[in-house]
Design an enzyme around this catalytic site. Structure first.
Site, PDB file in Angstrom:
ATOM      1  CD  GLU A 211     -33.486   1.173 -47.699  1.00 22.58           C
ATOM      2  OE1 GLU A 211     -33.102   0.997 -48.880  1.00 22.58           O
ATOM      3  OE2 GLU A 211     -32.704   1.429 -47.057  1.00 22.58           O
TER       4      GLU A 211
ATOM      5  CB  CYS B  74     -26.977   5.825 -38.262  1.00 22.15           C
ATOM      6  SG  CYS B  74     -26.252   3.965 -38.927  1.00 22.15           S
TER       7      CYS B  74
ATOM      8  CG  ASP C 182     -29.446   6.872 -41.180  1.00 21.91           C
ATOM      9  OD1 ASP C 182     -29.060   6.049 -40.222  1.00 21.91           O
ATOM     10  OD2 ASP C 182     -30.047   6.374 -42.095  1.00 21.91           O
ATOM     11  CB  SER C 183     -26.121   4.550 -43.024  1.00 22.58           C
ATOM     12  OG  SER C 183     -27.308   4.006 -42.798  1.00 22.58           O
TER      13      SER C 183
ATOM     14  CB  CYS D 156     -31.885  -1.192 -37.014  1.00 22.02           C
ATOM     15  SG  CYS D 156     -31.571  -0.991 -38.909  1.00 22.02           S
TER      16      CYS D 156
ATOM     17  CG  HIS E 113     -34.180   0.627 -42.307  1.00 23.31           C
ATOM     18  ND1 HIS E 113     -32.911   1.375 -42.123  1.00 23.31           N
ATOM     19  CD2 HIS E 113     -34.357   0.603 -43.693  1.00 23.31           C
ATOM     20  CE1 HIS E 113     -32.571   1.965 -43.268  1.00 23.31           C
ATOM     21  NE2 HIS E 113     -33.306   1.203 -44.214  1.00 23.31           N
TER      22      HIS E 113
HETATM   23  N1  DGL Z   1     -29.167   3.162 -40.384  1.00 25.91           N
HETATM   24  C1  DGL Z   1     -28.505   1.940 -40.041  1.00 25.91           C
HETATM   25  C2  DGL Z   1     -28.657   1.380 -38.468  1.00 25.91           C
HETATM   26  O1  DGL Z   1     -29.567   2.107 -38.028  1.00 25.91           O
HETATM   27  C3  DGL Z   1     -29.257   0.823 -40.661  1.00 25.91           C
HETATM   28  C4  DGL Z   1     -29.103   0.954 -42.401  1.00 25.91           C
HETATM   29  C5  DGL Z   1     -27.642   0.499 -42.878  1.00 25.91           C
HETATM   30  O2  DGL Z   1     -26.953  -0.438 -42.355  1.00 25.91           O
HETATM   31  O3  DGL Z   1     -26.901   1.428 -43.042  1.00 25.91           O
HETATM   32  O4  DGL Z   1     -27.945   0.689 -38.046  1.00 25.91           O
END
Ligand code: DGL
Length: 269
Positions: free
Chosen positions: A153, A74, A11-12, A185, A187
């Site tokens: 977050e 992600c 993931d990012s 997403c 989050h």
């Molecule tokens: N993990 C990213 C997503 O699911 C969200 C956070 C980011 O922008 O890196 O798209």
């Protein structure tokens, strides 16, 4: 080769821990290696070209751990870089877009489906294409919700400010009379309760990570890759920036303590 090899998840940053959580609920005996690119997060506002370059590097980090399958937790990477990861990895790759789209089409009666995600995910139209591929008559309405990432977050899950922002973002979707909404997403499952409140609990919420966990289960079974061991699974966490904040915020996303978090050298913003 042994089926006790880990599933690789990347993931990012921290958000993919919601996907690891979903994987662990469904597949408690699978070992997991997680990589969060905390040095370069967020991916959501970045160009597709840059996200694709990052995706290739993230994949290589997981491949060093001899993973048997890769999960792109992600949504942004799944939307713009699935092919990059598939080309690089000689193992099965599961992104979150198609499973999320499938679950939405299954859940929606009116075939009026909302999708929320980062700017990158929404601009790519990946969910729109996947949903229409599954049901050409489905109507899809998308909305980027970039402020949801920092709010999740910060742990602002029950603040008035979060509810107000959610109302702003979701209002256009309520006008379209959607009956199903994809939380597109990593989050957004953290903000599930506020989203549900704003939509007056009248819209079915689809967690793309949970949907992907089901696809992972099916893929492992199909390919004969399931770990038959009943031992407690080993989950290892790797990040590209100092691990301190990841461990602290990560607990909230993962639902329990993470244990040791390792830093990977060689990646910088
Ligand atoms: N993990 C990213 C997503 O699911 C969200 C956070 C980011 O922008 O890196 O798209």
């Amino acid at each position: 080769m042994s089926n006790s090899r880990p599933i690789g998840v990347f993931d990012s940053g921290i958000g993919g821990l919601t996907v690891v959580r979903a994987l662990q609920t469904r597949l408690p005996h699978e070992n997991i290696v997680y990589f969060g690119d905390t040095a370069r997060v967020p991916y959501g506002p970045k160009s597709a070209q840059v996200v694709r370059e990052y995706a290739a590097q993230d994949t290589d980090i997981l491949l060093e751990h001899n993973v048997k399958l890769i999960v792109i937790a992600c949504n942004t990477v799944s939307a713009v870089g699935l092919d990059v990861v598939q080309k690089r990895a000689k193992v099965p790759v599961v992104g979150v877009i198609f499973p999320g789209a499938e679950a939405a089409v299954r859940a929606s009666h009116k075939k009026r489906i909302g999708v929320i995600g980062t700017v990158g995910t929404v601009n790519s139209q990946a969910y729109v294409h996947a949903i229409r591929q599954l049901d050409p008559n489905a109507q899809v309405f998308s909305q980027a919700c970039p402020l949801f990432v920092p709010l999740a977050e910060e742990g602002w899950t029950d603040r008035k400010a979060t509810e107000l922002i959610a109302r702003e973002y979701l209002f256009p979707l309520t006008l379209e009379k959607i009956d199903t909404l994809v939380l597109g997403c990593t989050h957004y499952p953290i903000l599930r309760s506020v989203i549900d409140t704003v939509l007056q609990k009248s819209v079915t919420l689809i967690d793309s990570g949970e949907a992907a966990a089901l696809t992972v289960e099916e893929t492992l079974a199909e390919q004969g890759l399931r770990n038959e061991s009943t031992l407690k699974a080993n989950v290892q966490f790797f990040v590209s920036d100092i691990p301190h904040k990841f461990a602290e915020v990560g607990e909230r996303f993962f639902g329990r303590k993470l244990g040791r978090v390792h830093r990977v050298a060689g990646i910088s913003a």
